[in-house]
Motif scaffolding. Structure first.
Motif, mmCIF file in Angstrom:
data_model
loop_
_atom_site.group_PDB
_atom_site.id
_atom_site.type_symbol
_atom_site.label_atom_id
_atom_site.label_comp_id
_atom_site.label_asym_id
_atom_site.label_seq_id
_atom_site.Cartn_x
_atom_site.Cartn_y
_atom_site.Cartn_z
ATOM 1 N N ASN A 193 -12.726 -1.516 9.002
ATOM 2 C CA ASN A 193 -12.209 -2.279 7.874
ATOM 3 C C ASN A 193 -12.246 -3.770 8.166
ATOM 4 O OD1 ASN A 193 -9.381 -3.543 6.639
ATOM 5 N ND2 ASN A 193 -10.570 -2.316 5.207
ATOM 6 N N ASP A 195 -10.581 -6.447 6.304
ATOM 7 C CA ASP A 195 -9.640 -6.851 5.265
ATOM 8 C C ASP A 195 -9.570 -8.378 5.223
ATOM 9 O OD1 ASP A 195 -7.564 -7.228 3.526
ATOM 10 O OD2 ASP A 195 -6.285 -5.681 4.400
ATOM 11 N N GLN A 224 -6.228 -2.755 -5.693
ATOM 12 C CA GLN A 224 -7.189 -2.416 -4.651
ATOM 13 C C GLN A 224 -6.985 -0.978 -4.186
ATOM 14 O OE1 GLN A 224 -6.613 -5.363 -1.582
ATOM 15 N NE2 GLN A 224 -7.537 -7.011 -2.772
ATOM 16 N N HIS A 248 -3.355 2.710 -2.197
ATOM 17 C CA HIS A 248 -3.712 1.625 -3.098
ATOM 18 C C HIS A 248 -2.614 0.571 -3.069
ATOM 19 C CE1 HIS A 248 -1.561 4.745 -5.346
ATOM 20 N NE2 HIS A 248 -1.138 3.816 -6.189
ATOM 21 N N LYS A 259 -12.132 5.645 2.249
ATOM 22 C CA LYS A 259 -12.445 6.013 3.632
ATOM 23 C C LYS A 259 -13.955 6.054 3.836
ATOM 24 C CE LYS A 259 -8.309 8.838 4.401
ATOM 25 N NZ LYS A 259 -7.816 10.175 4.793
ATOM 26 N N PHE A 278 -8.170 1.977 -1.239
ATOM 27 C CA PHE A 278 -8.771 2.146 0.087
ATOM 28 C C PHE A 278 -9.708 3.345 0.074
ATOM 29 C CE2 PHE A 278 -8.866 3.551 4.552
ATOM 30 C CZ PHE A 278 -9.309 2.367 5.134
ATOM 31 N N TRP A 320 -11.347 -1.700 1.441
ATOM 32 C CA TRP A 320 -10.565 -1.876 0.224
ATOM 33 C C TRP A 320 -11.511 -2.349 -0.869
ATOM 34 C CZ3 TRP A 320 -5.608 -0.408 -0.389
ATOM 35 C CH2 TRP A 320 -4.829 -0.201 0.760
ATOM 36 N N ALA A 365 0.829 -1.206 0.000
ATOM 37 C CA ALA A 365 0.000 0.000 0.000
ATOM 38 C C ALA A 365 0.864 1.257 0.000
ATOM 39 C CB ALA A 365 -0.935 0.004 1.203
ATOM 40 N N GLN A 418 -3.633 0.201 6.382
ATOM 41 C CA GLN A 418 -4.289 1.492 6.429
ATOM 42 C C GLN A 418 -4.294 2.092 7.835
ATOM 43 O OE1 GLN A 418 -5.793 -1.371 5.757
ATOM 44 N NE2 GLN A 418 -7.249 -1.671 7.401
#
Length: 351
Positions: free
Chosen positions: A232, A234, A222, A280, A226, A224, A249, A202, A242
């Motif tokens: 999140n 994941d 991918q 990303h 907000k 991210f 994501w 990321a 993040q």
């Protein structure tokens, strides 16, 4: 618990209205500019529909040429190794690039704007190294010219969305009309289950605009998004990247006729934080060998990047802009400060 809003795909924006100066096209231009403005505030990412600008066969041919290079022996690929030049221009082996302290599971070739009086002992000041594959350099240089032109087109459209005067646009244009561009050609084998990292970790881009063409591989890139109040979840099985930010994501899968575009940190400075560069990453777990070709349209090396006058007018009208005010930077100094210490030794990350 708040439920995620229905914002699971990036907006698609057709750049066609800005490809000609037809005065009867003013309404469509205004709509495109407004869509860009909204996407930059809400996502920092969007799709650009380029069907009126690029023949889809062109980037497909670039992908074919890239695959031909990556299929060469390691010995042949190493003939254009980064270490031959400034540790910026040339070929990086699989896992040679590092993001967030972890090796990225990809290999690639990096190119930068050619410079006068190249000196490979200076960061980013060497010479590009091209594969000897027939038509490779010619086809990619044609793409570079088109992406440079696209950069100016998108910048102008964004100036409309920001309410800039024509004089202000010309001033901004003078800061990007000799773009210190970067292009990468990246090859991604499938991510091994035991790899302690990502295909590409990321990160936020630190320049101006990124135009990404990628082969049709789904579920790899991918972004991210907000979403305050939405924790999140994941499911990648890899370490969270993040931090404590709340959001999700989402996949930015390739769309025929489009490139994925995102803004870099220079737009944060120009807009004093109204536009934000977005996290990303790439997680490629498919069985194929994925190829992507990001082109980074950057400011001129000597450009002074500072908050735009139009942002001051927005603030006077009560537009809330989060965060502390941004400081002016000279782009070349910023670039070297970001990556300069990574060129002294082989195997260091650059993005």
């Amino acid at each position: 618990m708040p439920q995620p809003a229905a914002l699971d795909t990036l907006p698609i924006i057709d750049i066609a209205p800005f490809l000609n100066s037809d005065l009867g096209n003013a309404h469509n231009r205004s709509a495109t500019a407004a869509a860009l403005h909204s996407a930059c505030i809400g996502y920092g990412f969007f799709y650009l529909d380029l069907r009126a600008f690029v023949d889809p066969a062109e980037p497909e041919e670039l992908t074919r040429l890239a695959r031909e290079f990556f299929a060469l022996s390691q010995e042949d690929k190493d003939k254009i190794s980064l270490k031959n030049q400034d540790h910026a221009r040339g070929y990086a082996r699989l896992k040679e690039n590092v993001t967030n302290g972890k090796a990225d599971n990809h290999e690639g070739i990096d190119f930068y704007k050619p410079v006068e009086h190249p000196d490979k002992t200076k960061p980013v000041w060497g010479e590009n190294q091209w594969p000897t594959i027939p038509l490779f350099r010619e086809k990619y240089e044609e793409w570079i010219e088109k992406m440079k032109k696209l950069g100016l087109i998108v910048m102008e459209a964004m100036s409309f969305g920001l309410g800039m005067t024509r004089e202000e646009w010309q001033q901004l244009r003078s800061q990007v009309d000799d773009s210190f561009w970067v292009m990468r050609i990246i090859g991604y084998p499938p991510l091994p289950n035991d790899h302690d990292g990502y295909s590409c970790g990321a990160h936020r881009d630190y320049g101006c605009l990124t135009f990404l063409y990628a082969d049709p591989t789904p579920s790899a890139l991918q972004v991210f998004v907000k979403r305050p109040g939405v924790p999140n979840e994941d499911t990648s099985g890899l370490p969270a990247e993040q931090g404590l930010e709340e959001g999700i994501w989402i996949n930015a899968d390739p769309i025929p006729g489009c490139v994925v575009c995102n803004i870099g940190e220079m737009w944060e400075t120009w807009t004093d934080g109204l536009y934000r560069s977005t996290l990303h990453r790439v997680v490629h777990r498919g069985s194929n060998y994925r190829v992507s070709i990001p082109f980074f349209f950057e400011p001129n090396f000597d450009a002074l990047v500072e908050p735009l006058e139009t942002i001051s007018r927005m603030k006077e009208k009560g537009v809330a802009i989060p965060g502390a005010s941004r400081k002016s930077v000279v782009y070349g100094d910023f670039l070297v400060g970001k990556v300069g210490n990574n060129f002294a030794a082989e195997g260091k990350g650059r993005y």
